[in-house]
Design an enzyme around this catalytic site. Structure first.
Site, PDB file in Angstrom:
ATOM      1  N   SER A 190     -10.571   0.835   6.639  1.00 26.39           N
ATOM      2  CA  SER A 190      -9.824   0.920   5.380  1.00 26.39           C
ATOM      3  C   SER A 190      -9.376  -0.412   4.802  1.00 26.39           C
ATOM      4  O   SER A 190      -8.903  -0.453   3.672  1.00 26.39           O
ATOM      5  CB  SER A 190      -8.608   1.841   5.554  1.00 26.39           C
TER       6      SER A 190
ATOM      7  N   SER B 198      -9.384   3.142   2.747  1.00 23.22           N
ATOM      8  CA  SER B 198      -8.307   3.738   1.984  1.00 23.22           C
ATOM      9  C   SER B 198      -7.505   2.754   1.153  1.00 23.22           C
ATOM     10  O   SER B 198      -6.695   3.142   0.316  1.00 23.22           O
ATOM     11  CB  SER B 198      -7.357   4.477   2.925  1.00 23.22           C
TER      12      SER B 198
ATOM     13  N   LYS C 242       0.851  -1.191   0.000  1.00 30.91           N
ATOM     14  CA  LYS C 242       0.000   0.000   0.000  1.00 30.91           C
ATOM     15  C   LYS C 242       0.888   1.242   0.000  1.00 30.91           C
ATOM     16  O   LYS C 242       1.962   1.253   0.613  1.00 30.91           O
ATOM     17  CB  LYS C 242      -0.903  -0.021   1.235  1.00 30.91           C
TER      18      LYS C 242
END
Length: 481
Positions: free
Chosen positions: A180, A156, A80
């Site tokens: 997220s 996210s 990520k």
């Protein structure tokens, strides 16, 4: 360079991470063939998704030449684009201010990911600084949902979820401070586990993040990949402030045992905002029938903890902690950061943080900790507690845009995800599973919550559900194979 054939792409797309690693161990495919397949899929599919914003193809090719090791030896993977330090590679957190930043070391989690045998082909898209349940940063642009480009992929960890759902990689790193991991898993039809507080280390960069409310893990297509990944990366570093009990056998091995008859609580009441949407309610009712058919006892229980009252306190904590992070970063960089560097929502959050007194901050910490205690006590009678992941189906692209600088209006929209932050602040493990498809094209996730340290029960129940629903076979319109 390994040749990527249509047969190889089909094999890759049909296999989860553990299956790919088994193919490597059996010398049916090579790590380099898998890396080249992942690269070819990024190049073919990502123009329609915008999921992979930092590409490290040459590093992955080089790593693929070494003998594979670990349970996931040779399997392509995405980090990520937030927080995880990977030496010699860029990390921007979705923010232009960090466009020139290059990591000078590996974080402990990245070290463990490499030791597990993953080959890192790049980083996935995230919203600016992460505090959104959509993925639409100004720096890179929005990530599209492979099921339907009109709806959000979630956030996210939206880039990670879109890439995994499209079968570019079989699993990818994700992290969760308010949903997220679970929200994008729900929006993209994936398995998304937020582990217990203390299960995953923050070290060595941080000792604690938001009082243990942030969890770092992954999104997957299969439950067994989540279990095996937990085996590979779980565990504290010396000096970590939180600990979670570990089962006698590994989480993957534990899947061989079907869950005993469980007492499962559930709720269909939205904590605040609009009532639970009909499609979501229908998915939950159908899941309750499945659970009863599987032999479990289900009973309705609406939470007594007032989550709407706690939500502003939770936001005060993350705003203050984020502001403090930026103070440290700008002091180290020697370059000030200002309003022009941020999307309006993030700037408004930082300004709010600086308006709070120490006493107000302390009151927010106390309120969040009290809610954590009350949630654990209230849910203790249940082996598993079932909620919607999102109370509404995935919203249109743009609904979560951080170009909206009205902090209170924006945060009120999080009523969709009101059941998310509750289990960040409580530290209880929570797992979003792809329970249904509305109209055959819109994923609907439901959340399973367990007792602290008991990911094993959640994973066994999810595996039992997966064997019945076979969500691992669902494939979106934009996908490999």
């Amino acid at each position: 360079m390994a040749r990527v054939t249509s047969d190889l792409v089909r094999l890759y797309a049909d296999s989860d991470a553990l299956a790919l690693a088994e193919l490597v161990r059996g010398k049916q495919v090579s790590p380099l063939e898998l890396v080249e397949t992942a690269i070819s899929l990024v190049e073919a599919l990502d123009p329609r998704l915008n999921a992979v914003v930092i590409r490290t193809f040459d590093l992955a090719r080089q790593a693929a030449l070494a003998p594979p090791t670990g349970p996931f030896g040779g399997v392509p993977f995405l980090l990520k684009n937030i927080a995880s330090m990977w030496q010699g590679t860029p990390l921007t957190n979705g923010l232009g201010y960090f466009s020139d930043f290059v990591c000078d070391h590996d974080s402990e989690m990245v070290r463990r990911i490499k030791a597990a045998g993953f080959l890192l082909v790049g980083r996935s898209n995230t919203p600016e600084c992460g505090w959104s349940i959509g993925t639409e940063p100004r720096l890179y642009g929005p990530t599209m949902n492979p099921w339907n480009p009109a709806i959000t992929c979630g956030g996210s960890s939206g880039g990670a979820a879109a890439a995994v759902a499209a079968r570019i990689v079989p699993l990818a790193e994700a992290s969760d401070g308010g949903g997220s991991i679970r929200v994008p898993a729900s929006c993209c039809g994936l398995v998304g586990l937020k582990p217990s507080r203390g299960r995953i280390t923050y070290g060595p960069e941080a000792v604690d993040l938001w009082f243990g409310s942030i969890a770092i893990f992954c999104v997957t297509r299969t439950v067994r990949d989540s279990a095996a990944y937990l085996d590979a990366v779980a565990g504290p570093m010396t000096g970590d402030p939180y600990l979670a009990p570990t089962p006698a056998k590994g989480w993957l091995a534990g899947l061989a045992e079907p869950p005993a008859r469980l007492r499962i609580g559930y709720t269909l009441a939205a904590p605040w905002g609009p009532p639970v949407a009909s499609d979501v309610a229908a998915a939950l009712h159908e899941t309750l029938r499945l659970l009863e058919r599987l032999g479990h006892h289900v009973e309705e229980h609406d939470l007594a903890v007032d989550l709407e009252q706690v939500w502003p306190h939770y936001n005060a904590i993350n705003a203050v902690e984020t502001a403090a992070d930026f103070d440290r970063v700008t002091a180290a960089n020697g370059r000030p950061i200002g309003e022009a560097d941020f999307m309006p929502l993030n700037w408004s959050l930082l300004q709010h943080a600086r308006s709070l007194s120490a006493v107000q901050y302390s009151e927010s910490i106390a309120a969040v900790r009290k809610a954590s205690q009350r949630l654990a006590i209230e849910l203790a009678p249940y082996d598993v507690f079932l909620t919607p992941t999102l109370t509404q189906p995935p919203r249109p692209v743009g609904y979560w845009s951080m170009e909206d600088g009205d902090r209170l209006r924006y945060l009120a929209r999080w009523s969709d995800a009101a059941y998310m932050f509750a289990f960040n602040l409580s530290g209880l493990p929570a797992l979003s599973v792809p329970a249904a498809m509305a109209d055959g094209a819109t994923p609907i996730g439901l959340q399973l919550v367990g007792r602290h340290g008991d990911e094993a029960t959640l994973l066994r129940l999810a595996r039992q559900m997966e064997e019945d629903l076979r969500w691992d076979l669902r494939r979106p319109p934009v996908s490999a194979g």
